[in-house]
Design a protein around this motif. Sequence first.
Motif, short mmCIF file in Angstrom:
data_model
loop_
_atom_site.label_atom_id
_atom_site.label_comp_id
_atom_site.label_asym_id
_atom_site.label_seq_id
_atom_site.Cartn_x
_atom_site.Cartn_y
_atom_site.Cartn_z
N ASP A 2 76.24 133.33 55.03
CA ASP A 2 77.41 134.19 54.87
C ASP A 2 77.66 134.49 53.39
O ASP A 2 76.98 133.98 52.51
CB ASP A 2 78.64 133.56 55.54
CG ASP A 2 79.08 132.27 54.88
OD1 ASP A 2 78.33 131.72 54.06
OD2 ASP A 2 80.19 131.80 55.18
N LYS A 3 78.63 135.36 53.15
CA LYS A 3 78.91 135.84 51.80
C LYS A 3 79.29 134.71 50.85
O LYS A 3 78.84 134.66 49.71
CB LYS A 3 80.03 136.88 51.88
CG LYS A 3 80.11 137.79 50.71
CD LYS A 3 81.17 138.85 50.97
CE LYS A 3 80.85 140.11 50.23
NZ LYS A 3 81.85 141.15 50.45
N LYS A 4 80.11 133.79 51.33
CA LYS A 4 80.59 132.67 50.50
C LYS A 4 79.42 131.76 50.12
O LYS A 4 79.31 131.33 48.96
CB LYS A 4 81.65 131.89 51.27
CG LYS A 4 82.37 130.87 50.44
CD LYS A 4 83.51 130.26 51.24
CE LYS A 4 84.29 129.27 50.42
NZ LYS A 4 85.40 128.69 51.17
N LYS A 6 76.28 132.57 50.00
CA LYS A 6 75.38 133.32 49.12
C LYS A 6 75.89 133.28 47.68
O LYS A 6 75.12 133.08 46.74
CB LYS A 6 75.27 134.76 49.61
CG LYS A 6 74.16 135.53 48.99
CD LYS A 6 73.99 136.87 49.68
CE LYS A 6 72.72 137.54 49.22
NZ LYS A 6 72.46 138.78 49.92
N LYS A 7 77.19 133.46 47.50
CA LYS A 7 77.80 133.43 46.17
C LYS A 7 77.64 132.03 45.56
O LYS A 7 77.30 131.89 44.39
CB LYS A 7 79.28 133.82 46.26
CG LYS A 7 79.99 133.80 44.94
CD LYS A 7 79.45 134.85 43.99
CE LYS A 7 80.27 134.86 42.70
NZ LYS A 7 79.73 135.78 41.73
N ARG A 8 77.88 131.00 46.37
CA ARG A 8 77.74 129.61 45.88
C ARG A 8 76.30 129.34 45.46
O ARG A 8 76.04 128.69 44.46
CB ARG A 8 78.18 128.64 46.99
CG ARG A 8 78.04 127.20 46.65
CD ARG A 8 79.03 126.77 45.59
NE ARG A 8 78.83 125.36 45.28
CZ ARG A 8 79.09 124.82 44.12
NH1 ARG A 8 79.64 125.53 43.17
NH2 ARG A 8 78.85 123.56 43.91
N SER A 9 75.37 129.88 46.23
CA SER A 9 73.95 129.71 45.92
C SER A 9 73.61 130.37 44.58
O SER A 9 72.88 129.80 43.77
CB SER A 9 73.11 130.30 47.04
OG SER A 9 71.75 130.17 46.76
N GLU A 10 74.14 131.56 44.34
CA GLU A 10 73.91 132.25 43.07
C GLU A 10 74.47 131.45 41.90
O GLU A 10 73.84 131.33 40.86
CB GLU A 10 74.54 133.63 43.11
CG GLU A 10 73.84 134.61 44.02
CD GLU A 10 74.57 135.94 44.14
OE1 GLU A 10 75.41 136.24 43.26
OE2 GLU A 10 74.29 136.66 45.10
N VAL A 11 75.67 130.91 42.08
CA VAL A 11 76.30 130.10 41.03
C VAL A 11 75.46 128.86 40.75
O VAL A 11 75.24 128.49 39.59
CB VAL A 11 77.74 129.72 41.43
CG1 VAL A 11 78.32 128.69 40.48
CG2 VAL A 11 78.62 130.95 41.46
N LYS A 14 72.34 129.70 38.69
CA LYS A 14 72.65 129.87 37.27
C LYS A 14 72.87 128.51 36.60
O LYS A 14 72.42 128.27 35.48
CB LYS A 14 73.87 130.75 37.09
CG LYS A 14 73.60 132.20 37.44
CD LYS A 14 74.84 133.05 37.33
CE LYS A 14 74.56 134.47 37.80
NZ LYS A 14 75.76 135.30 37.80
#
Length: 56
Positions: A2-4, A6-11, A14
């Motif tokens: 899910d979107k959340k 995916k965002k956590r994965s990107e963070v 980094k």
Amino acid sequence: MDKKAKKRSEVLRKKLVDLQQKLSGAKQQMDDPEEVRQLEAEIAAAMEEISRLKAS
């Protein structure tokens, strides 16, 4: 994923890049061997969380 997640994965990706750079510098300098172990543990935890997010 899910979107959340995916965002956590990107963070986390980094953060992982940053931690790997710090680990490289710490290994070159070796002032504090405990710092190397701590960075390695943080990298392992971040990688494990990324893989857990991918699995969900």
